[in-house]
Design a protein around this motif. Structure first.
Motif, PDB file in Angstrom:
ATOM      1  N   GLY A 185       0.722  -1.215  -0.080  1.00  0.00           N
ATOM      2  CA  GLY A 185       0.115   0.046   0.072  1.00  0.00           C
ATOM      3  C   GLY A 185       0.926   1.317   0.059  1.00  0.00           C
ATOM      4  O   GLY A 185       0.552   2.241  -0.516  1.00  0.00           O
ATOM      5  N   TRP A 186       1.917   1.425   0.894  1.00  0.00           N
ATOM      6  CA  TRP A 186       2.727   2.462   0.782  1.00  0.00           C
ATOM      7  C   TRP A 186       3.335   2.818  -0.716  1.00  0.00           C
ATOM      8  O   TRP A 186       3.769   3.987  -1.003  1.00  0.00           O
ATOM      9  CB  TRP A 186       3.821   2.231   1.858  1.00  0.00           C
ATOM     10  N   SER A 187       3.521   1.805  -1.429  1.00  0.00           N
ATOM     11  CA  SER A 187       4.355   1.810  -2.544  1.00  0.00           C
ATOM     12  C   SER A 187       3.261   2.616  -3.624  1.00  0.00           C
ATOM     13  O   SER A 187       3.798   3.349  -4.464  1.00  0.00           O
ATOM     14  CB  SER A 187       4.358   0.550  -3.210  1.00  0.00           C
ATOM     15  N   CYS A 188       2.162   2.429  -3.512  1.00  0.00           N
ATOM     16  CA  CYS A 188       1.103   3.347  -4.331  1.00  0.00           C
ATOM     17  C   CYS A 188       1.335   4.706  -4.099  1.00  0.00           C
ATOM     18  O   CYS A 188       1.280   5.410  -5.174  1.00  0.00           O
ATOM     19  CB  CYS A 188      -0.182   2.927  -3.788  1.00  0.00           C
ATOM     20  N   ARG A 189       1.578   5.097  -2.848  1.00  0.00           N
ATOM     21  CA  ARG A 189       1.705   6.621  -2.657  1.00  0.00           C
ATOM     22  C   ARG A 189       3.120   6.794  -3.100  1.00  0.00           C
ATOM     23  O   ARG A 189       3.442   8.167  -3.842  1.00  0.00           O
ATOM     24  CB  ARG A 189       1.716   6.457  -1.041  1.00  0.00           C
ATOM     25  N   ALA A 233      -4.214   8.250   5.373  1.00  0.00           N
ATOM     26  CA  ALA A 233      -4.876   8.762   4.010  1.00  0.00           C
ATOM     27  C   ALA A 233      -3.638   9.508   3.338  1.00  0.00           C
ATOM     28  O   ALA A 233      -2.605  10.112   3.623  1.00  0.00           O
ATOM     29  CB  ALA A 233      -5.586  10.026   4.511  1.00  0.00           C
ATOM     30  N   SER A 234      -3.755   9.159   2.064  1.00  0.00           N
ATOM     31  CA  SER A 234      -2.742   9.620   0.965  1.00  0.00           C
ATOM     32  C   SER A 234      -2.930  11.120   0.818  1.00  0.00           C
ATOM     33  O   SER A 234      -3.886  11.819   0.814  1.00  0.00           O
ATOM     34  CB  SER A 234      -2.797   9.002  -0.362  1.00  0.00           C
ATOM     35  N   PRO A 235      -1.782  11.877   0.815  1.00  0.00           N
ATOM     36  CA  PRO A 235      -1.740  13.325   0.729  1.00  0.00           C
ATOM     37  C   PRO A 235      -2.353  13.808  -0.735  1.00  0.00           C
ATOM     38  O   PRO A 235      -2.003  13.188  -1.856  1.00  0.00           O
ATOM     39  CB  PRO A 235      -0.193  13.833   0.790  1.00  0.00           C
ATOM     40  N   VAL A 236      -3.090  15.020  -0.603  1.00  0.00           N
ATOM     41  CA  VAL A 236      -3.224  15.662  -1.810  1.00  0.00           C
ATOM     42  C   VAL A 236      -1.876  16.208  -2.488  1.00  0.00           C
ATOM     43  O   VAL A 236      -1.049  16.839  -1.608  1.00  0.00           O
ATOM     44  CB  VAL A 236      -4.123  16.835  -1.694  1.00  0.00           C
ATOM     45  N   LEU A 237      -1.772  15.946  -3.837  1.00  0.00           N
ATOM     46  CA  LEU A 237      -0.728  16.709  -4.419  1.00  0.00           C
ATOM     47  C   LEU A 237      -0.696  17.567  -5.297  1.00  0.00           C
ATOM     48  O   LEU A 237      -1.928  17.665  -5.905  1.00  0.00           O
ATOM     49  CB  LEU A 237       0.176  15.256  -5.005  1.00  0.00           C
ATOM     50  N   GLU A 293       3.537   9.979  -6.044  1.00  0.00           N
ATOM     51  CA  GLU A 293       4.614  11.068  -5.641  1.00  0.00           C
ATOM     52  C   GLU A 293       5.604  11.124  -6.821  1.00  0.00           C
ATOM     53  O   GLU A 293       5.928  12.093  -7.255  1.00  0.00           O
ATOM     54  CB  GLU A 293       5.052  10.857  -4.288  1.00  0.00           C
ATOM     55  N   ASP A 294       6.344   9.966  -7.410  1.00  0.00           N
ATOM     56  CA  ASP A 294       7.295   9.925  -8.084  1.00  0.00           C
ATOM     57  C   ASP A 294       6.672  10.212  -9.537  1.00  0.00           C
ATOM     58  O   ASP A 294       7.492  11.072 -10.410  1.00  0.00           O
ATOM     59  CB  ASP A 294       7.823   8.703  -8.199  1.00  0.00           C
ATOM     60  N   LEU A 295       5.459   9.890  -9.847  1.00  0.00           N
ATOM     61  CA  LEU A 295       4.827  10.217 -11.122  1.00  0.00           C
ATOM     62  C   LEU A 295       4.894  11.829 -11.007  1.00  0.00           C
ATOM     63  O   LEU A 295       4.886  12.644 -12.285  1.00  0.00           O
ATOM     64  CB  LEU A 295       3.503   9.770 -11.221  1.00  0.00           C
ATOM     65  N   CYS A 296       4.169  12.459 -10.314  1.00  0.00           N
ATOM     66  CA  CYS A 296       3.937  13.956  -9.712  1.00  0.00           C
ATOM     67  C   CYS A 296       5.307  14.715 -10.193  1.00  0.00           C
ATOM     68  O   CYS A 296       5.350  15.751 -11.017  1.00  0.00           O
ATOM     69  CB  CYS A 296       3.374  14.649  -8.907  1.00  0.00           C
ATOM     70  N   HIS A 297       6.420  14.256  -9.769  1.00  0.00           N
ATOM     71  CA  HIS A 297       7.678  14.879  -9.655  1.00  0.00           C
ATOM     72  C   HIS A 297       8.361  14.899 -11.039  1.00  0.00           C
ATOM     73  O   HIS A 297       8.770  15.750 -11.728  1.00  0.00           O
ATOM     74  CB  HIS A 297       8.695  14.064  -8.780  1.00  0.00           C
ATOM     75  N   ALA A 298       7.973  13.369 -11.686  1.00  0.00           N
ATOM     76  CA  ALA A 298       8.502  13.250 -13.024  1.00  0.00           C
ATOM     77  C   ALA A 298       7.982  14.175 -14.127  1.00  0.00           C
ATOM     78  O   ALA A 298       8.513  14.712 -15.051  1.00  0.00           O
ATOM     79  CB  ALA A 298       8.564  11.889 -13.377  1.00  0.00           C
ATOM     80  N   TYR A 299       6.586  14.218 -13.913  1.00  0.00           N
ATOM     81  CA  TYR A 299       5.519  15.009 -14.655  1.00  0.00           C
ATOM     82  C   TYR A 299       6.329  16.544 -14.615  1.00  0.00           C
ATOM     83  O   TYR A 299       6.232  17.139 -15.527  1.00  0.00           O
ATOM     84  CB  TYR A 299       4.172  15.142 -14.511  1.00  0.00           C
ATOM     85  N   ALA A 300       6.320  16.870 -13.434  1.00  0.00           N
ATOM     86  CA  ALA A 300       6.987  18.424 -13.342  1.00  0.00           C
ATOM     87  C   ALA A 300       8.413  18.395 -13.852  1.00  0.00           C
ATOM     88  O   ALA A 300       8.553  19.635 -14.462  1.00  0.00           O
ATOM     89  CB  ALA A 300       7.049  18.871 -11.613  1.00  0.00           C
ATOM     90  N   ALA A 301       9.186  17.533 -13.483  1.00  0.00           N
ATOM     91  CA  ALA A 301      10.713  17.449 -14.281  1.00  0.00           C
ATOM     92  C   ALA A 301      10.435  17.802 -15.695  1.00  0.00           C
ATOM     93  O   ALA A 301      11.094  18.450 -16.453  1.00  0.00           O
ATOM     94  CB  ALA A 301      11.210  16.309 -13.604  1.00  0.00           C
ATOM     95  N   ARG A 302       9.527  16.744 -16.488  1.00  0.00           N
ATOM     96  CA  ARG A 302       9.339  16.839 -17.784  1.00  0.00           C
ATOM     97  C   ARG A 302       8.866  18.331 -18.375  1.00  0.00           C
ATOM     98  O   ARG A 302       9.220  18.707 -19.458  1.00  0.00           O
ATOM     99  CB  ARG A 302       8.382  15.764 -18.350  1.00  0.00           C
ATOM    100  N   LEU A 303       8.235  18.981 -17.535  1.00  0.00           N
ATOM    101  CA  LEU A 303       7.788  20.273 -18.125  1.00  0.00           C
ATOM    102  C   LEU A 303       8.651  21.478 -17.652  1.00  0.00           C
ATOM    103  O   LEU A 303       8.486  22.576 -17.656  1.00  0.00           O
ATOM    104  CB  LEU A 303       6.165  20.584 -17.237  1.00  0.00           C
TER     105      LEU A 303
END
Length: 479
Positions: free
Chosen positions: A147-151, A368-372, A155-165
């Motif tokens: 379950g923790w890995s989903c989080r 609860a997973s955080p809002v990102l 989080e890594d997806l959001c970071h990679a998306y920001a880095a790509r932009l």
């Protein structure tokens, strides 16, 4: 080149369980973890696809496959695996149709079996509802994620998306591969300074003898019973009980979770007429900052034996539960070591899953997973009910299961209690085809009554505890 390796320590228990459910096809167990997120704002789908691939390239577990099926499998980490992200466009469809399609995707993610020999062992779908609203659905085979890995993935997806932009720097390499992950787990298990042999011996002393297998009454399932059809029934404590829970726990120098766990021990002991009850529960298994940044199966199951004296105050059960949980965490060990200590002929009788080691299961829901936030996006946790399309056949019928595996499936479907992170209530999860609604209603009524009594009067002994009227839901001989 691909690297072939043995299981990491925390994968052992999960694999033993899966192979006990179906030795030839462990992927049919449908043991998965899922995550759903709502993405609000302007999304660059092409960039998100690239970011998803960045996450795959970053984490070895997302490029894992099994090269050998059996008691001691071999896993391979592939150098490259394409992201499985699927794109589904529901723009302009009525809201009810959109909701039904998302629920059907969630159902398929949970119930289509994984083939352990084929990577990737996870699924992803991006569903477009409108120009400014998307749903991200993720499903991972439990051997590669907890379950923790989903989080971590989100989080890594959001970071990679920001880095790509160009809005963030790319993440530095993790500096640990799958072999290093296994070594990290072994080091964390030894972090308390207790050697492996001592840990295993402690479990042998605490868990022997192994008690009768099935605590909850269950008929032999007919051939058409759906064995993977889990349902969740929600319950809540009265507001006055919830308000008093934390002060009551502080007064007994423990946590609200332990107090709730102790109440469940009292309930099972009283209803089953057994002084000794063993609860199974799980720990995060991530002690170091590095382990909390990795995708993988880290959770460790621990087993809490407790003796409930019907004439002693319930506060004694709370103290015993507190001590049992603390000692179990201190002595957490690889499953194979625990199993050999408790069952010396373990190598001969495999697969021998860990649900032989406990009477019932009790755990906390994940925090609860955080809002990102990503550039132009708000990424929110989302609850999605998994519903099949009309006419969808059940994924696993009793007739499809090897006869020797049927008791393991029944035990898997036994009621488990998951208390909410805020401790105001929780859910009881079970297989409705085997364990009826009356049993669960009785279980919930009893549990709320015991928690209420324990909070109000911890000096009350279980023998004087009055449970709701009605037939005993454990009215059978278990030893």
């Amino acid at each position: 080149m691909p690297r072939t390796l043995p299981l990491a320590p925390s994968q052992q228990m999960m694999w033993e369980f899966m192979t006990a459910l179906d030795p030839a096809r462990p992927g049919d167990a449908r043991l998965v973890v899922v995550e759903f997120r709502r993405l609000r704002g302007t999304l660059r789908v092409d960039v998100l696809r690239q970011a998803a691939q960045d996450v795959v390239d970053r984490h070895d577990a997302l490029r894992m496959r099994f090269d050998r099926i059996g008691a001691d499998p071999a896993v391979t980490i592939l150098p490259h695996v394409d992201s499985p992200l699927e794109y589904v466009d529901l723009t302009g469809r009525p809201p009810a149709e959109q909701r039904a399609r998302v629920e059907q995707i969630a159902y398929a993610h949970r119930n289509v079996a994984f083939d352990p020999g084929r990577a990737p062992l996870w699924r992803a779908a991006l569903v477009r509802l409108s120009a400014t609203e998307h749903v991200l659905a993720l499903c991972f085979f439990h051997m590669v994620s907890d379950g923790w890995s989903c989080r971590v993935f989100v989080e890594d997806l959001c970071h990679a998306y920001a880095a790509r932009l160009g809005a963030a720097d790319p993440q530095p390499p993790l500096g640990v591969d799958f072999a290093g992950l296994a070594a990290l787990q072994e080091a964390e298990l030894a972090g308390g300074g207790i050697d492996a042999a001592t840990r295993a011996g402690w479990w042998g002393e605490r868990l022997r003898p192994v008690e009768p297998y099935q605590l909850f009454p269950a008929p032999t399932p007919g051939p058409d019973v759906a064995l993977s059809a889990e349902v969740a029934t929600r319950f809540a404590f009265p507001p006055a009980v919830t308000a008093a829970l934390r002060p009551a726990a502080r007064a007994q120098r423990t946590s609200p979770y332990v107090l709730l766990l102790a109440a469940y021990l009292v309930l099972l002991s009283k209803r089953a007429g057994r002084r000794r009850v063993v609860l199974g529960t799980t720990t995060l298994g991530r002690e170091s900052p590095l382990s909390r940044r990795l995708i993988g199966q880290f959770t460790n199951n621990v087993y809490l034996p407790a003796t409930v004296d019907p004439d002693a105050p319930m506060r004694a059960v709370v103290a015993a539960a507190h001590a049992s949980l603390a000692e179990a965490i201190d002595h957490a060990a690889e499953f194979h070591r625990v199993a050999r200590a408790v069952r010396p002929d373990f190598p001969r009788v495999r697969p021998w899953p860990d649900n032989h080691l406990f009477d019932a299961w009790f755990q906390s829901a994940a925090s609860a997973s955080p809002v990102l936030t990503c550039p132009g996006l708000r990424v929110e946790p989302l609850d999605v009910t998994a519903r099949p399309a009309p006419g969808t056949p059940p994924p696993v019928l009793a007739a499809d299961v090897p006869p020797d595996s049927l008791p393991v499936w029944v035990k898997r479907g036994s009621p488990i209690v998951v208390v909410d992170d805020d401790r105001a209530g929780g859910v009881v999860i079970r297989n409705r085809g085997v364990f009826g609604d009356d049993l669960v209603r009785g279980l919930i009524d009893d549990y709320v009554a015991v928690v209420s009594a324990l909070v109000a009067d911890p000096d009350l002994p279980p023998a004087r505890l009055r449970l709701p009227d009605g037939a005993c839901f454990l009215d059978h001989a278990t030893g």
